[in-house]
Design a protein around this motif. Sequence first.
Motif, PDB file in Angstrom:
ATOM      1  N   MET A   1       1.167  -1.269   0.442  1.00 14.13           N
ATOM      2  CA  MET A   1      -0.202   0.066   0.503  1.00 14.13           C
ATOM      3  C   MET A   1       0.872   1.469  -0.308  1.00 14.13           C
ATOM      4  SD  MET A   1      -3.096   1.097   2.748  1.00 14.13           S
ATOM      5  CE  MET A   1      -4.731   1.747   1.414  1.00 14.13           C
ATOM      6  N   PHE A   2       0.409   2.242  -0.789  1.00 17.80           N
ATOM      7  CA  PHE A   2       1.183   3.432  -0.774  1.00 17.80           C
ATOM      8  C   PHE A   2       1.017   4.511   0.307  1.00 17.80           C
ATOM      9  CE2 PHE A   2       2.073   2.050  -5.071  1.00 17.80           C
ATOM     10  CZ  PHE A   2       3.113   2.417  -5.490  1.00 17.80           C
ATOM     11  N   ASP A   3       2.378   5.179   0.981  1.00 21.61           N
ATOM     12  CA  ASP A   3       1.865   6.314   1.678  1.00 21.61           C
ATOM     13  C   ASP A   3       1.072   7.721   0.677  1.00 21.61           C
ATOM     14  OD1 ASP A   3       1.944   8.003   3.731  1.00 21.61           O
ATOM     15  OD2 ASP A   3       3.903   7.454   4.656  1.00 21.61           O
ATOM     16  N   HIS A   4       0.090   7.782   0.707  1.00 20.56           N
ATOM     17  CA  HIS A   4      -0.510   8.827   0.293  1.00 20.56           C
ATOM     18  C   HIS A   4      -0.096  10.649   0.338  1.00 20.56           C
ATOM     19  CE1 HIS A   4      -2.378   5.682  -2.504  1.00 20.56           C
ATOM     20  NE2 HIS A   4      -2.580   5.715  -0.751  1.00 20.56           N
ATOM     21  N   HIS A   5       0.561  10.678   2.184  1.00 17.37           N
ATOM     22  CA  HIS A   5       0.441  11.592   2.308  1.00 17.37           C
ATOM     23  C   HIS A   5       1.353  12.712   1.800  1.00 17.37           C
ATOM     24  CE1 HIS A   5       4.182  10.728   4.789  1.00 17.37           C
ATOM     25  NE2 HIS A   5       4.371  11.170   5.017  1.00 17.37           N
ATOM     26  N   GLY A  15       6.248   1.412   0.660  1.00 17.19           N
ATOM     27  CA  GLY A  15       6.327  -0.243   2.385  1.00 17.19           C
ATOM     28  C   GLY A  15       7.952  -0.399   2.219  1.00 17.19           C
ATOM     29  N   ILE A  16       8.235  -0.796   1.145  1.00 21.60           N
ATOM     30  CA  ILE A  16       9.475  -1.072   0.717  1.00 21.60           C
ATOM     31  C   ILE A  16      10.415  -0.421   0.065  1.00 21.60           C
ATOM     32  CG2 ILE A  16      10.306  -3.484   0.075  1.00 21.60           C
ATOM     33  CD1 ILE A  16       7.862  -4.825  -0.038  1.00 21.60           C
ATOM     34  N   HIS A  17      10.098  -0.139  -1.158  1.00 17.56           N
ATOM     35  CA  HIS A  17      10.522   0.998  -1.867  1.00 17.56           C
ATOM     36  C   HIS A  17       9.690   2.858  -1.666  1.00 17.56           C
ATOM     37  CE1 HIS A  17      11.220  -3.012  -3.453  1.00 17.56           C
ATOM     38  NE2 HIS A  17      12.494  -1.846  -3.589  1.00 17.56           N
ATOM     39  N   VAL A  18      11.369   3.883  -2.445  1.00 16.51           N
ATOM     40  CA  VAL A  18      10.865   5.044  -1.820  1.00 16.51           C
ATOM     41  C   VAL A  18       9.870   5.146  -3.960  1.00 16.51           C
ATOM     42  CG1 VAL A  18      11.577   7.931  -1.752  1.00 16.51           C
ATOM     43  CG2 VAL A  18      11.894   5.485   0.102  1.00 16.51           C
ATOM     44  N   MET A  28      17.216   3.754  -1.018  1.00 12.87           N
ATOM     45  CA  MET A  28      17.059   5.131  -0.450  1.00 12.87           C
ATOM     46  C   MET A  28      16.282   3.259   0.866  1.00 12.87           C
ATOM     47  SD  MET A  28      17.909   7.508  -0.088  1.00 12.87           S
ATOM     48  CE  MET A  28      16.453   8.671   0.512  1.00 12.87           C
ATOM     49  N   THR A  29      16.160   4.053   2.470  1.00 10.53           N
ATOM     50  CA  THR A  29      15.978   3.587   3.670  1.00 10.53           C
ATOM     51  C   THR A  29      13.950   3.762   3.540  1.00 10.53           C
ATOM     52  OG1 THR A  29      17.666   3.031   4.394  1.00 10.53           O
ATOM     53  CG2 THR A  29      16.153   2.692   5.963  1.00 10.53           C
ATOM     54  N   THR A  30      13.187   2.511   3.163  1.00 11.01           N
ATOM     55  CA  THR A  30      11.754   3.487   3.410  1.00 11.01           C
ATOM     56  C   THR A  30      12.076   3.932   4.738  1.00 11.01           C
ATOM     57  OG1 THR A  30      11.574   1.904   1.259  1.00 11.01           O
ATOM     58  CG2 THR A  30       9.658   2.770   2.427  1.00 11.01           C
ATOM     59  N   MET A  31      11.733   3.522   5.425  1.00 14.50           N
ATOM     60  CA  MET A  31      11.264   3.611   7.045  1.00 14.50           C
ATOM     61  C   MET A  31      11.686   4.634   7.259  1.00 14.50           C
ATOM     62  SD  MET A  31       9.104   0.815   7.299  1.00 14.50           S
ATOM     63  CE  MET A  31       8.577  -0.009   8.602  1.00 14.50           C
ATOM     64  N   SER A  32      12.684   5.215   7.090  1.00 14.83           N
ATOM     65  CA  SER A  32      13.128   6.142   7.720  1.00 14.83           C
ATOM     66  C   SER A  32      13.447   7.050   6.509  1.00 14.83           C
ATOM     67  CB  SER A  32      14.288   6.234   8.432  1.00 14.83           C
ATOM     68  OG  SER A  32      15.522   5.639   7.767  1.00 14.83           O
ATOM     69  N   PHE A  33      12.260   7.237   5.920  1.00 16.41           N
ATOM     70  CA  PHE A  33      12.268   8.503   4.747  1.00 16.41           C
ATOM     71  C   PHE A  33      11.497   9.383   5.158  1.00 16.41           C
ATOM     72  CE2 PHE A  33      10.990  10.375   0.099  1.00 16.41           C
ATOM     73  CZ  PHE A  33      11.845  10.682  -0.035  1.00 16.41           C
ATOM     74  N   GLU A  34      12.122  10.872   4.954  1.00 14.39           N
ATOM     75  CA  GLU A  34      12.068  12.317   4.893  1.00 14.39           C
ATOM     76  C   GLU A  34      11.660  12.508   3.962  1.00 14.39           C
ATOM     77  OE1 GLU A  34      12.074  15.413   8.304  1.00 14.39           O
ATOM     78  OE2 GLU A  34      13.575  14.077   8.460  1.00 14.39           O
ATOM     79  N   ASP A  35      10.422  13.727   3.587  1.00 13.80           N
ATOM     80  CA  ASP A  35      10.308  14.328   2.039  1.00 13.80           C
ATOM     81  C   ASP A  35      10.756  15.940   3.463  1.00 13.80           C
ATOM     82  OD1 ASP A  35       9.625  15.846   0.624  1.00 13.80           O
ATOM     83  OD2 ASP A  35       7.905  15.459   0.529  1.00 13.80           O
ATOM     84  N   PHE A  38      10.633  20.655  -1.617  1.00  8.29           N
ATOM     85  CA  PHE A  38      11.499  21.381  -2.662  1.00  8.29           C
ATOM     86  C   PHE A  38      12.317  20.251  -3.509  1.00  8.29           C
ATOM     87  CE2 PHE A  38      10.167  24.586   0.758  1.00  8.29           C
ATOM     88  CZ  PHE A  38       9.436  25.276   0.012  1.00  8.29           C
ATOM     89  N   GLY A  39      11.670  19.336  -3.472  1.00  7.46           N
ATOM     90  CA  GLY A  39      12.578  18.345  -4.036  1.00  7.46           C
ATOM     91  C   GLY A  39      13.658  17.533  -3.528  1.00  7.46           C
ATOM     92  N   TYR A  40      13.347  18.138  -2.013  1.00 10.90           N
ATOM     93  CA  TYR A  40      15.110  17.575  -1.566  1.00 10.90           C
ATOM     94  C   TYR A  40      14.469  15.770  -0.630  1.00 10.90           C
ATOM     95  CZ  TYR A  40      17.654  20.924  -2.344  1.00 10.90           C
ATOM     96  OH  TYR A  40      19.076  21.839  -3.435  1.00 10.90           O
ATOM     97  N   GLY A  41      14.948  14.755  -0.067  1.00 11.18           N
ATOM     98  CA  GLY A  41      14.751  14.327   1.035  1.00 11.18           C
ATOM     99  C   GLY A  41      15.512  13.273   1.600  1.00 11.18           C
ATOM    100  N   ARG A  42      15.287  12.383   2.758  1.00 10.01           N
ATOM    101  CA  ARG A  42      16.411  11.927   3.421  1.00 10.01           C
ATOM    102  C   ARG A  42      16.358  10.344   4.077  1.00 10.01           C
ATOM    103  NH1 ARG A  42      18.028  16.563   7.045  1.00 10.01           N
ATOM    104  NH2 ARG A  42      15.825  16.258   8.620  1.00 10.01           N
ATOM    105  N   ASP A  43      16.966   9.989   4.299  1.00 15.70           N
ATOM    106  CA  ASP A  43      16.843   8.537   5.060  1.00 15.70           C
ATOM    107  C   ASP A  43      18.700   8.694   6.086  1.00 15.70           C
ATOM    108  OD1 ASP A  43      19.640   7.802   3.662  1.00 15.70           O
ATOM    109  OD2 ASP A  43      18.229   6.314   3.365  1.00 15.70           O
ATOM    110  N   PRO A  44      18.770   8.481   6.507  1.00 16.25           N
ATOM    111  CA  PRO A  44      19.686   8.246   7.494  1.00 16.25           C
ATOM    112  C   PRO A  44      21.413   8.675   7.226  1.00 16.25           C
ATOM    113  CG  PRO A  44      17.854   6.977   8.687  1.00 16.25           C
ATOM    114  CD  PRO A  44      17.570   7.057   7.293  1.00 16.25           C
TER     115      PRO A  44
END
Length: 125
Positions: A1-5, A15-18, A28-35, A38-44
């Motif tokens: 199921m996709f994370d719609h937010h 839940g598995i991939h970004v 990219m680590t899905t469980m700790s991914f942070e949007d 402005f196009g930027y995202g991160r994991d740890p």
Amino acid sequence: MFDHHMFGSGYVTDGIHVYYRGERINSMTTMSFEDLGFGYGRDPFQMCFAGHIINGAHPNSFQVLDDGYAKDIFHVYYQGDKMPGLMASTFVSLGNGYAKDSLNIYYYGRKAESINPIVFYTSLH
């Protein structure tokens, strides 16, 4: 199921991939991914812009600024590209595409050669 937010930003997780706009971002680590917006995202462990990994960026100190600018403890970035030679510790976004460090003024990621920094700073105040 996709994370719609995350749909408004272009990022989505299953839940598995970004993914960014339908393209999977490898490593990219899905469980700790942070949007970050402005196009930027991160994991740890790493940063990305528009779905592309930013090599050498430091996720723990990364800050998204205005107008496509961002910085970490060592580097300044414009739309995910490293801007070599800038002083990250003094770099700030001024809005409307302008930014500065202690030595120069920049306009949409490029050094503003024809702007006198003294006149520019005076006009801001």
